[in-house]
Design an enzyme around this catalytic site. Sequence first.
Site, PDB file in Angstrom:
ATOM      1  N   CYS A   1       0.870  -1.177   0.000  1.00 24.29           N
ATOM      2  CA  CYS A   1       0.000   0.000   0.000  1.00 24.29           C
ATOM      3  C   CYS A   1       0.905   1.224   0.000  1.00 24.29           C
ATOM      4  CB  CYS A   1      -0.855  -0.030   1.266  1.00 24.29           C
ATOM      5  SG  CYS A   1      -1.839   1.456   1.520  1.00 24.29           S
TER       6      CYS A   1
ATOM      7  N   CYS B   1      -1.145   3.789  -6.416  1.00 25.40           N
ATOM      8  CA  CYS B   1      -1.984   3.191  -5.365  1.00 25.40           C
ATOM      9  C   CYS B   1      -2.236   1.764  -5.840  1.00 25.40           C
ATOM     10  CB  CYS B   1      -3.293   3.958  -5.230  1.00 25.40           C
ATOM     11  SG  CYS B   1      -4.567   3.081  -4.269  1.00 25.40           S
TER      12      CYS B   1
HETATM   13  N1  DGL Z   1      -4.119   0.764  -1.769  1.00 27.32           N
HETATM   14  C1  DGL Z   1      -3.655   1.878  -1.032  1.00 27.32           C
HETATM   15  C2  DGL Z   1      -2.457   2.540  -1.672  1.00 27.32           C
HETATM   16  O1  DGL Z   1      -1.689   1.891  -2.348  1.00 27.32           O
HETATM   17  C3  DGL Z   1      -4.592   2.917  -0.510  1.00 27.32           C
HETATM   18  C4  DGL Z   1      -6.032   2.784  -0.644  1.00 27.32           C
HETATM   19  C5  DGL Z   1      -6.807   3.542   0.407  1.00 27.32           C
HETATM   20  O2  DGL Z   1      -6.972   4.768   0.286  1.00 27.32           O
HETATM   21  O3  DGL Z   1      -7.233   2.877   1.329  1.00 27.32           O
HETATM   22  O4  DGL Z   1      -2.219   3.710  -1.494  1.00 27.32           O
END
Ligand code: DGL
Length: 266
Positions: free
Chosen positions: A75, A186
Amino acid sequence: MDPGRHPVGLFDSGIGGLTAAYAIIQQLPQEQLFYFGDTAHLPYGPQPAEAICAYSAGITQFLLQQGCKAIVVACNTATAASLNYLRERWPDVPFIGMEPAVRPGARATRSGKVGVLATAGTFKSQRYASLMHRYAKDVELLENPCTGLVERIEAGQLDGPEMEAFLRNILEPMLAGGADTFVLGCTHYPFVQTLIEKIVGPDATVINPAPAVARQLQRVLEEKGLLSPQLPGPHRFFVSGSNGNFEALASKLLGLEVKVKAGVVW
Ligand code: DGL
């Protein structure tokens, strides 16, 4: 037990990190993965860094209790908020983070303009400022925090006219501004990569950093003598909230029958 036979832990706010899990399964098919989706606290993007750091620490503790030998912070938002803290708190644990591919983007662009799609939390972070400072001096970054995109993807909206219109609103101003390279900053966004590629057209480059992260994990495990000799067991999936669409989306993306343990408290 041979330490290499322990699982690799991964976590994200929800299903996003599965795009990294997919790349890891392709690159390192002998590794067993324990995946944690923090669906009770989703989305991370708009939340303060301190809250995300606390979630990340709790999940890391849980994954280490399950015997994980390394942790992939799958993430970008959690990496930005917590990676330094996690490395300080658990200095013996190998951590692999994810950050927007600003450097590969700056290398790939011919127009000198790179569209960066990431969350508000990532854009606000010190880590992103440092990436810009190091790698984007000679290019222009056109940024969009894609408000609401993570929630739509979590709801299983991966194609169709509504999603296309939503993405066009984000991408068309970048195209009009001259961007020819698009960075998926993301881990949720590769779920809609096909649609993004359709909108930006075949001459543009779209960068998903997941394969690079899988290669980095391989380098780290090799260096520490922690590569698994063979798949020691099935992958396992945990979520802190309800199952929602997790099993269906994970099964589809990974091509496995995913069973999830829901409501896990850490
Ligand atoms: N999947 C996450 C990232 O790579 C964030 C998603 C969220 O905002 O929860 O930043």
